[in-house]
Design a protein around this motif. Structure first.
Motif, mmCIF file in Angstrom:
data_model
loop_
_atom_site.group_PDB
_atom_site.id
_atom_site.type_symbol
_atom_site.label_atom_id
_atom_site.label_comp_id
_atom_site.label_asym_id
_atom_site.label_seq_id
_atom_site.Cartn_x
_atom_site.Cartn_y
_atom_site.Cartn_z
ATOM 1 N N VAL A 191 -16.329 19.463 -28.835
ATOM 2 C CA VAL A 191 -16.269 20.720 -28.443
ATOM 3 C C VAL A 191 -16.163 21.887 -29.687
ATOM 4 C CG1 VAL A 191 -14.467 22.400 -27.409
ATOM 5 C CG2 VAL A 191 -14.890 20.383 -26.475
ATOM 6 N N HIS B 52 -10.457 22.946 -17.998
ATOM 7 C CA HIS B 52 -10.316 24.511 -18.186
ATOM 8 C C HIS B 52 -11.508 25.389 -17.920
ATOM 9 C CE1 HIS B 52 -7.152 22.680 -20.583
ATOM 10 N NE2 HIS B 52 -6.315 23.776 -20.155
ATOM 11 N N SER B 53 -12.778 24.785 -17.287
ATOM 12 C CA SER B 53 -14.044 25.707 -17.294
ATOM 13 C C SER B 53 -14.079 25.660 -15.720
ATOM 14 C CB SER B 53 -15.022 25.138 -17.754
ATOM 15 O OG SER B 53 -15.498 23.690 -17.246
ATOM 16 N N VAL C 24 -16.417 28.872 -26.286
ATOM 17 C CA VAL C 24 -16.050 27.291 -26.463
ATOM 18 C C VAL C 24 -17.263 26.529 -25.898
ATOM 19 C CG1 VAL C 24 -14.664 25.434 -25.792
ATOM 20 C CG2 VAL C 24 -13.598 27.629 -25.690
ATOM 21 N N CYS D 170 -19.338 23.173 -25.344
ATOM 22 C CA CYS D 170 -19.077 21.541 -25.105
ATOM 23 C C CYS D 170 -20.423 20.760 -25.222
ATOM 24 C CB CYS D 170 -18.401 21.190 -23.846
ATOM 25 S SG CYS D 170 -18.103 19.579 -23.492
ATOM 26 N N ALA E 109 -14.337 16.717 -24.114
ATOM 27 C CA ALA E 109 -15.270 17.034 -23.028
ATOM 28 C C ALA E 109 -13.852 17.147 -21.662
ATOM 29 C CB ALA E 109 -16.152 16.271 -22.613
ATOM 30 N N TRP F 63 -11.057 18.055 -21.801
ATOM 31 C CA TRP F 63 -10.185 19.130 -21.776
ATOM 32 C C TRP F 63 -11.232 20.534 -21.203
ATOM 33 C CZ3 TRP F 63 -11.473 24.058 -23.864
ATOM 34 C CH2 TRP F 63 -10.435 24.952 -24.112
ATOM 35 N N TYR F 64 -12.561 20.445 -21.754
ATOM 36 C CA TYR F 64 -13.449 21.500 -21.426
ATOM 37 C C TYR F 64 -13.697 21.389 -19.807
ATOM 38 C CZ TYR F 64 -17.324 24.424 -20.944
ATOM 39 O OH TYR F 64 -18.350 25.368 -20.509
ATOM 40 N N ASN F 65 -13.760 20.123 -19.083
ATOM 41 C CA ASN F 65 -13.801 19.985 -17.668
ATOM 42 C C ASN F 65 -12.709 20.410 -16.832
ATOM 43 O OD1 ASN F 65 -16.535 18.956 -17.904
ATOM 44 N ND2 ASN F 65 -15.437 16.852 -17.782
ATOM 45 N N TRP G 132 -13.399 32.121 -23.696
ATOM 46 C CA TRP G 132 -12.121 32.324 -23.926
ATOM 47 C C TRP G 132 -11.314 33.242 -24.510
ATOM 48 C CZ3 TRP G 132 -9.613 27.994 -21.406
ATOM 49 C CH2 TRP G 132 -8.201 27.865 -21.802
#
Length: 149
Positions: free
Chosen positions: A106, A129-130, A98, A100, A123, A125-127, A74
């Motif tokens: 995170v 944006h990744s 970042v 996860c 997770a 948010w991670y899903n 990021w």
């Protein structure tokens, strides 16, 4: 000059082959049992509460059983709840890795190597944006080296 481009092309093709092999193993796996369509239509849709994550549970990052977690770069400043996050140890505010983990937490790691949990991210948010995973790494150090940290 051209050797770097050839090496990058070869690494990209190798990554594509790894992804294809991974996808092939997942297509050979049996699908989880689907819910009964009659029971699903009889449920009142007004009672249904939308989940925080748009992915089915078997595809969410923390539910993966074969890895300890996921990581991504990021590079821009990370804004959570209207505030720019910075490293509590050194004050860095960009160039994060970042992480996860399985427990839905995170973590942020700055370029200097300081790691801190970020309670404002999860997770879901991670899903969102990744991107897709392009490499699998046996250790955290290998993953960080791959991401340039």
């Amino acid at each position: 000059m051209f050797r770097c481009r050839v090496r990058a092309d070869r690494e990209f093709r190798d990554a594509q082959r790894e992804i294809q092999a991974l996808l092939q193993t997942h297509t050979e796996m049996p699908w989880p049992d689907a819910p009964d369509p009659v029971a699903a239509t009889t449920q009142d849709t007004a009672e249904a509460v939308p989940e925080a994550d748009f992915l089915p549970p078997e595809f969410r990052a923390p539910s993966r059983q074969d890895v300890a977690g996921f990581m991504m770069r990021w590079d821009q400043p990370l804004v959570v709840d209207g505030e720019v996050r910075e490293c509590p140890a050194c004050g860095a505010y960009r160039n994060w890795v970042v992480l996860c983990l399985r427990d839905d937490s995170v973590w942020l790691r700055c370029r200097a190597g300081h790691t801190a949990r970020e309670p404002g991210l999860d997770a879901a948010w991670y899903n969102r944006h990744s991107g897709p995973a392009d490499h699998w790494h046996p250790t955290l150090e290998d993953g960080l080296r791959h991401l340039g940290h």
